[in-house]
Design an enzyme around this catalytic site. Structure first.
Site, PDB file in Angstrom:
ATOM      1  N   GLU A  41       0.833  -1.238  -0.062  1.00  0.00           N
ATOM      2  CA  GLU A  41      -0.114   0.057  -0.010  1.00  0.00           C
ATOM      3  C   GLU A  41       0.995   1.190   0.009  1.00  0.00           C
ATOM      4  O   GLU A  41       1.990   1.357   0.655  1.00  0.00           O
ATOM      5  CB  GLU A  41      -0.994   0.051   1.394  1.00  0.00           C
ATOM      6  CG  GLU A  41      -1.508   1.502   1.336  1.00  0.00           C
ATOM      7  CD  GLU A  41      -2.711   1.347   2.322  1.00  0.00           C
ATOM      8  OE1 GLU A  41      -2.733   0.820   3.430  1.00  0.00           O
ATOM      9  OE2 GLU A  41      -3.874   2.112   2.151  1.00  0.00           O
ATOM     10  N   CYS A 245      -6.766   1.243   2.876  1.00  0.00           N
ATOM     11  CA  CYS A 245      -7.829   2.074   2.717  1.00  0.00           C
ATOM     12  C   CYS A 245      -7.498   3.126   1.585  1.00  0.00           C
ATOM     13  O   CYS A 245      -8.333   3.539   1.121  1.00  0.00           O
ATOM     14  CB  CYS A 245      -7.486   3.038   3.954  1.00  0.00           C
ATOM     15  SG  CYS A 245      -8.354   2.267   5.597  1.00  0.00           S
ATOM     16  N   ASN A 375     -12.596  -2.875   0.596  1.00  0.00           N
ATOM     17  CA  ASN A 375     -11.465  -2.845   1.660  1.00  0.00           C
ATOM     18  C   ASN A 375     -12.109  -2.716   3.127  1.00  0.00           C
ATOM     19  O   ASN A 375     -12.223  -1.387   3.131  1.00  0.00           O
ATOM     20  CB  ASN A 375     -10.173  -2.225   1.437  1.00  0.00           C
ATOM     21  CG  ASN A 375      -9.211  -1.948   2.547  1.00  0.00           C
ATOM     22  OD1 ASN A 375      -8.583  -2.893   2.956  1.00  0.00           O
ATOM     23  ND2 ASN A 375      -8.974  -1.223   3.277  1.00  0.00           N
ATOM     24  N   GLU A 376     -12.281  -3.377   4.071  1.00  0.00           N
ATOM     25  CA  GLU A 376     -12.546  -3.237   5.396  1.00  0.00           C
ATOM     26  C   GLU A 376     -13.962  -2.475   5.243  1.00  0.00           C
ATOM     27  O   GLU A 376     -14.001  -1.644   6.314  1.00  0.00           O
ATOM     28  CB  GLU A 376     -11.552  -2.252   6.010  1.00  0.00           C
ATOM     29  CG  GLU A 376     -10.284  -3.167   6.355  1.00  0.00           C
ATOM     30  CD  GLU A 376      -9.390  -2.357   7.334  1.00  0.00           C
ATOM     31  OE1 GLU A 376      -9.469  -1.237   7.716  1.00  0.00           O
ATOM     32  OE2 GLU A 376      -8.476  -2.943   7.766  1.00  0.00           O
TER      33      GLU A 376
HETATM   34  O1  AHR Z   1      -2.263  -1.337   6.708  1.00  0.00           O
HETATM   35  C1  AHR Z   1      -2.726  -0.148   6.989  1.00  0.00           C
HETATM   36  C2  AHR Z   1      -4.081   0.118   7.032  1.00  0.00           C
HETATM   37  O2  AHR Z   1      -4.918  -0.825   7.905  1.00  0.00           O
HETATM   38  C3  AHR Z   1      -4.923  -0.133   5.790  1.00  0.00           C
HETATM   39  O3  AHR Z   1      -4.722   0.659   4.562  1.00  0.00           O
HETATM   40  C4  AHR Z   1      -6.314  -0.419   6.011  1.00  0.00           C
HETATM   41  O4  AHR Z   1      -6.899  -1.449   5.360  1.00  0.00           O
HETATM   42  C5  AHR Z   1      -6.182  -1.097   7.460  1.00  0.00           C
HETATM   43  O5  AHR Z   1      -7.226  -0.637   8.406  1.00  0.00           O
END
Ligand code: AHR
Length: 647
Positions: A41, A245, A375-376
């Site tokens: 990321e 995120c 994602n989440e």
């Molecule tokens: O890995 C860091 C963050 O943690 C990521 O962006 C998110 O998906 C999670 O909350």
């Protein structure tokens, strides 16, 4: 009565099947051959100023206060008027190189003085160059005056010593790319690039780039070689990208849209990075897929489920309510965008999007097998409606691609439960679990997947880490990873997160690999990941290593049918050594000499830039036997590899 007994028998065998992922001692269980991969990321300056090898910061003058308070188009640039030169500098956006890249600088040179007027850039905490290596400089210019403008480009050390130089004159009133290659005359960790106009006139300037020719595998627009190599050395089976995120973004307009990140770099769309800085998209989808191929990892792109991060407009919290969805009238286009990615990755060159991949230099398909959607995300009606539309469309058109759903940011709780319920109803093939927890949690939860229902969605543990980079943290993860192997029939993929962090620019700790301008510092956690990923197997055996009655011992035994090797992983999280009985008698005629790689030290040991090798693996030969006792050092992970048994 018979009926009742039959029912009881069926129920108890179902319960057993659901509760026990274990096997009778003589049986081997097929496990995922893709189990251990990586999560990339753009957080902690992982892309710009990190893995992406561009040396100029804010090369396209797109930084803005939206990225970070106080930032603007000239952030990371210094206006230079040495030697009595004078004129004007401004930022404009009327006729850009490309509408996706709106801002550029205008220099008006009223008097060039002795040194000219222009701009200086020191990259990300200083430009690093190595003597004898080659660097490609390029810039887009549009001559706005009648007369040509002479440019002198210099790369200098902080003391003003010359590392490289070139000069040229503008010759077009349209945007035109100018370039030259420098061979560095000396090394420097903190060089600056000077782009100086040395004659009167007016000129527009954009996309100032300085790129090392020595990138990972020599790719153009490629990756910082040392950093990419340390990632490739993990030998990941897959790479997830671009987040996290970052995928679902800070509001609908900030979602990561893959089409904005391909094609010529001057045509890509820069945007705010959700982690409080800027993303140039120089490291875009083509580069991600290429990197996967170069490492032998399967690509695992994650696309937004058409809803933004629930923490949009706020600070990170598990219960955020800032989630917004793409308008339903725009969903057909969005769904098409998702389908187009699959065509771009896998379609023939004769297809619209396959042709674009070929144009970028990769006519062969990338063989995309997995795609994450969401994602989440908070499991709301808006999310469900949009996810289902996307999922149904992908399933119908590309049944060969495994869709991975999302079940929230934690190992339990509302979004976890609702996410699993929804995935089960929709029969989503795999879901993405995330958890960042105390090391003790990992030591206590080694049985988590033993009781998972084997008939439901498979699991991708897309993000996990214990809170820290000490050996104890790393061992708690290793302890847990033996349970992922044991449950490799349903846990198909797992990736530690986050992967990279630039010292001085971190938003999230701990991370797997820390780096600065010149050094790469793998953590103890990195070596655990590496020992597991370079020692994966595809068959799991129960009851080989006897860890009974010790809650700080864990082990696994796998074989890898490609190499034919038997691989034992033994974790001792006790502060004293332990004698561990091992029974290999089910394997007939094994090689008695094996290699044992060990990671050990004191619980609180950790690697740092100053002491990078406090924790690192050591390999030696060991003798094994059909039945033998392994003396596991205190606080250790041992990987015993017995060569060629199955060959
Ligand atoms: O890995 C860091 C963050 O943690 C990521 O962006 C998110 O998906 C999670 O909350």
């Amino acid at each position: 009565m018979k009926k009742i007994i039959f029912l009881l028998l069926v129920m108890s065998s179902l319960t057993l099947a659901a509760q026990k992922a274990t096997l009778p001692g003589h049986m081997a269980k097929k496990i995922s051959p893709d189990l251990f991969g990586i999560f990339f990321e753009d957080i902690n300056y992982a892309a710009d100023g990190g893995l992406y090898a561009e040396l100029i910061q804010n090369r396209s003058f797109e930084y803005s206060p939206t990225d970070r308070k106080g930032w603007n188009s000239l952030t990371a640039w210094e206006y230079i008027t040495e030697g009595f030169g004078y004129g004007k500098i401004s930022v404009d956006s009327k006729s850009p190189v490309n509408e996706n890249n709106p801002h550029y600088v205008i220099l008006t040179i009223e008097d060039e003085g002795r040194e000219g007027i222009g701009l200086r850039n020191s990259g990300f905490d200083g430009i690093v160059v190595k003597a004898g290596e080659k660097y490609d400089f390029s810039v887009f210019l549009r001559q706005l005056s009648d007369s040509p403008v002479l440019f002198e480009i210099k790369l200098k050390t902080p003391k003003g010593e010359l590392i490289g130089e070139t000069s040229f004159s503008t010759h077009s009133q349209e945007w035109k790319k100018y370039g030259a290659t420098f061979t560095a005359a000396q090394s420097s960790d903190s060089a600056s690039l000077y782009v100086m106009a040395k004659s009167k006139g007016k000129v527009a300037m954009d996309m100032v780039s300085l790129f090392p020719q020595k990138t990972f595998k020599g790719r153009s627009n490629g990756l910082r070689a040392d950093l990419a190599q340390s990632i490739a050395d993990l030998k990941p089976k897959f790479m997830r990208f671009p987040g996290g995120c970052l995928v679902h973004g800070d509001g609908v307009g900030n979602m990561y849209r893959w089409k904005n990140t391909i094609g010529p770099i001057e045509q890509r769309v820069d945007q705010k990075n959700i982690w409080g800085y800027h993303q140039s998209a120089g490291l875009g989808y083509f580069e991600f897929f290429q990197f996967c191929e170069d490492m032998g990892a399967k690509p695992l792109p994650v696309l937004p489920a058409a809803v933004s991060c629930q923490n949009s407009g706020g600070t990170w919290s598990i219960g955020g309510t800032g989630q917004k969805g793409i308008a339903m009238k725009d969903m057909p286009d969005y769904i098409q965008e998702v389908l187009d990615l699959i065509e771009w990755a896998n379609g023939p060159v004769s297809s619209t999007w396959g042709a674009k991949r070929a144009e970028a230099g990769h006519p062969k398909p990338f063989n995309l097998e997995y795609i994450g959607i969401g994602n989440e995300d908070k499991i709301t009606p808006e999310f469900r409606e949009r996810f289902k539309l996307i999922y149904d469309a992908v399933k119908a058109k590309h049944p060969e691609v495994t869709v991975i759903g999302t079940v929230g940011p934690a190992p339990d709780g509302e979004d976890f439960d609702l996410g699993w319920k929804f995935a089960s109803e929709e029969k989503v093939p795999m879901v993405d679990e995330h958890y960042y927890m105390d090391p003790k949690w990992f030591l206590k939860n080694g049985k988590r997947y033993d009781s998972y229902d084997r008939s439901k969605s498979k699991v991708y543990i897309g993000e996990y880490a214990s809170w820290g980079n000490t050996l104890f943290n790393a061992l708690s993860e290793a302890f847990y990873m033996t349970s992922l192997e044991r449950n490799g029939d349903i846990v198909r993929l797992a990736s530690y997160a986050p992967l990279l962090a630039r010292a001085g620019h971190t938003q999230w700790n701990p991370d797997l690999i820390y780096f600065n301008a010149t050094q790469v510092c793998p953590t103890a956690n990195y070596y655990v990941q590496q020992l597991f990923s370079t020692n994966q197997g595809d068959l799991y055996y129960e009851d080989i290593v006897n860890c009974a009655n010790d809650s700080l011992l864990a082990a696994s035994c796998v074989t890898d049918r490609k190499s034919g090797d038997i691989i034992l992983k033994i974790v001792n999280a006790n502060k004293e050594p332990r004698n561990i009985p091992i029974n290999l008698s089910r394997f007939k005629g094994i090689n008695l000499k094996a290699l044992c790689t060990t990671l050990s030290g004191a619980a609180e040991d950790k690697n740092s830039f100053e002491k990078p090798n406090v924790i690192s693996p050591k390999t030696s030969q060991v003798k094994v036997g059909r039945k033998f006792v392994y003396n596991a050092p205190a606080m250790s992970l041992s990987v015993v590899r017995i060569k060629g048994y199955l060959k």
